[in-house]
Scaffold this motif. Sequence first.
Motif, short mmCIF file in Angstrom:
data_model
loop_
_atom_site.label_atom_id
_atom_site.label_comp_id
_atom_site.label_asym_id
_atom_site.label_seq_id
_atom_site.Cartn_x
_atom_site.Cartn_y
_atom_site.Cartn_z
N LEU A 44 0.80 -1.23 0.00
CA LEU A 44 0.00 0.00 0.00
C LEU A 44 0.84 1.29 0.00
CD1 LEU A 44 -2.92 -1.02 2.39
CD2 LEU A 44 -3.11 -0.43 -0.03
N PRO A 45 1.85 1.42 0.88
CA PRO A 45 2.63 2.67 0.85
C PRO A 45 3.32 2.91 -0.48
CG PRO A 45 3.05 1.44 2.87
CD PRO A 45 2.28 0.54 1.97
N SER A 47 2.30 1.74 -3.55
CA SER A 47 1.31 2.09 -4.57
C SER A 47 0.76 3.50 -4.36
CB SER A 47 0.16 1.07 -4.57
OG SER A 47 -0.49 1.06 -3.31
N GLN A 48 0.68 3.95 -3.10
CA GLN A 48 0.17 5.28 -2.81
C GLN A 48 1.04 6.37 -3.44
OE1 GLN A 48 -2.53 6.49 -1.61
NE2 GLN A 48 -2.29 7.90 0.10
N THR A 49 2.34 6.17 -3.40
CA THR A 49 3.27 7.19 -3.91
C THR A 49 3.54 7.03 -5.40
OG1 THR A 49 5.13 5.78 -3.22
CG2 THR A 49 4.41 7.49 -1.68
N ASN A 51 1.32 7.37 -7.67
CA ASN A 51 0.31 8.17 -8.37
C ASN A 51 1.01 9.32 -9.08
OD1 ASN A 51 -1.74 10.09 -9.00
ND2 ASN A 51 -3.06 9.15 -7.47
N VAL A 160 -7.04 12.73 -4.07
CA VAL A 160 -7.77 11.76 -3.26
C VAL A 160 -9.26 11.77 -3.61
CG1 VAL A 160 -8.44 11.14 -0.90
CG2 VAL A 160 -6.12 11.94 -1.37
N ALA A 283 2.54 8.27 2.23
CA ALA A 283 2.70 6.83 2.03
C ALA A 283 2.03 6.04 3.15
CB ALA A 283 4.18 6.47 1.94
N SER A 285 -0.37 6.97 5.06
CA SER A 285 -1.82 7.16 5.09
C SER A 285 -2.55 6.10 4.28
CB SER A 285 -2.17 8.55 4.55
OG SER A 285 -1.92 8.64 3.15
N ALA A 286 -1.85 5.45 3.34
CA ALA A 286 -2.48 4.39 2.55
C ALA A 286 -2.86 3.21 3.43
CB ALA A 286 -1.54 3.95 1.43
N TYR A 290 -6.91 2.20 4.24
CA TYR A 290 -7.35 0.97 3.59
C TYR A 290 -8.64 0.43 4.21
CZ TYR A 290 -7.10 -3.76 1.60
OH TYR A 290 -7.38 -4.92 0.92
N ILE A 337 -5.93 13.92 3.28
CA ILE A 337 -5.90 12.57 2.70
C ILE A 337 -6.87 11.64 3.42
CG2 ILE A 337 -4.44 10.53 2.40
CD1 ILE A 337 -2.10 12.46 1.95
#
Length: 426
Positions: A44-45, A47-49, A51, A160, A283, A285-286, A290, A337
């Motif tokens: 997750l962290p 993939s979050q960054t 973007n 977001v 990062a 916050s992902a 979730y 976020i």
Amino acid sequence: MELVTIVFLVLLFLGMPVGFAVGIAGATFFLQHPELPLITMVQLPISQTQNVTLLAVPLFIFAGTLMNASGITSRMVKLAMLLAGHMRGGMAQVSVVLSTLMGGCSGSTNADAAMEARILGPEMERQGYPKAFTAVVIGFTALITSTIPPGIGMILYGTVGQVSIGRLFAAGLTSGLILMGTLMIGVAIMSRIRHFPRGREQRATIRDILGSLKETIWALIFPFVLLGSLRIGIFTPAEVGGLACVYAIVIGFFVYKDLTVKSLITTLLESVRDIGGIMYMIAMSAIFGYGIPIDKVPARISALITGFTGSTFLTMAIVIGILILFGMFMDGAIVIILVTPILLPLVEAVGVNPVLFGIITTVVVTMGVLTPPFGIAMYVVNGILGSKLEDYLRESIPFIFVILVTVFIYLVFPKIILAAPNLLYG
């Protein structure tokens, strides 16, 4: 998510950095749900960054630091003094105008407040302004900087909430000017009541103002270049961030000639530190976010508030109260976020335009950096100026009132805020 929230608040209370608190609290959700693969928590962290739109955040942070180092700031101070120095409470009015002019440069309330405290603070103290009032007016007027494009909060909200960043920037220009107007009126009233002096005895001549405009025009046109390039479709928000960096370097090296290789390296190092902190929080916050859709948090909160009231204004009053509360305890970027996916469906359901809500969210959440207990800008300006926290809190009450009145104006007259994005984008 109740346990996750409790863990997060406890960690904050214990003094843990926000980024770590967000990540650890988010991991608690996975421990509650053993059916979820733990590898997801690792992915997750990352993939979050990844973007592409979020690439605009570090680029605009670097661009803002470059513009401050390129000689733009000193020229903006001169122009602000010419435009507002003759008014009652002239130096306080200069702070309002300077923050407006710097909006297209720094995009950061913390950076603008620190810069103005160092530049305007000593002169305001020499002219007899109380230290606490100086700290408050410099801090709260810096809110304009986060509203006028390119505000980092708007980029995060747009990413977001899947709201057009171009529309947000266009609305931010109008809302920033309205915020400037309300703050100038508030400062004028307070200055007249408390008999604050004028910054300069005489009004500046048109010739002086035009001469200063000639020096600052390269910085003043940037927000319009940004909006124009987004509207025409030449650049994406991330590409505009890259353009801003190149623009600042060219202006600093070849136009103003204040930027050197040494200052460029220093600026780069400062930007890396700031970017690292913000991107780490984004990062983490992902992981925290979730579980929000899985536990149907937006639907539950919407049902709770709409079950209590069907009024748009009362609903927005509750939402604004939530934003103020979150902003007092967390960094603005994290608040945007985390709460955007929760609150945006609710405000849309009661008829509030998502672009308008983005402007309100940015202003209200950013105000949190100026309020206790974790207001970064509050501690920065008080530390630089040497004012006492209790005096600062007392002086801040009228300014908080002015900000809330401004938000009320946004809600009552949404067509004014949305006129620019509707004109540019239809």
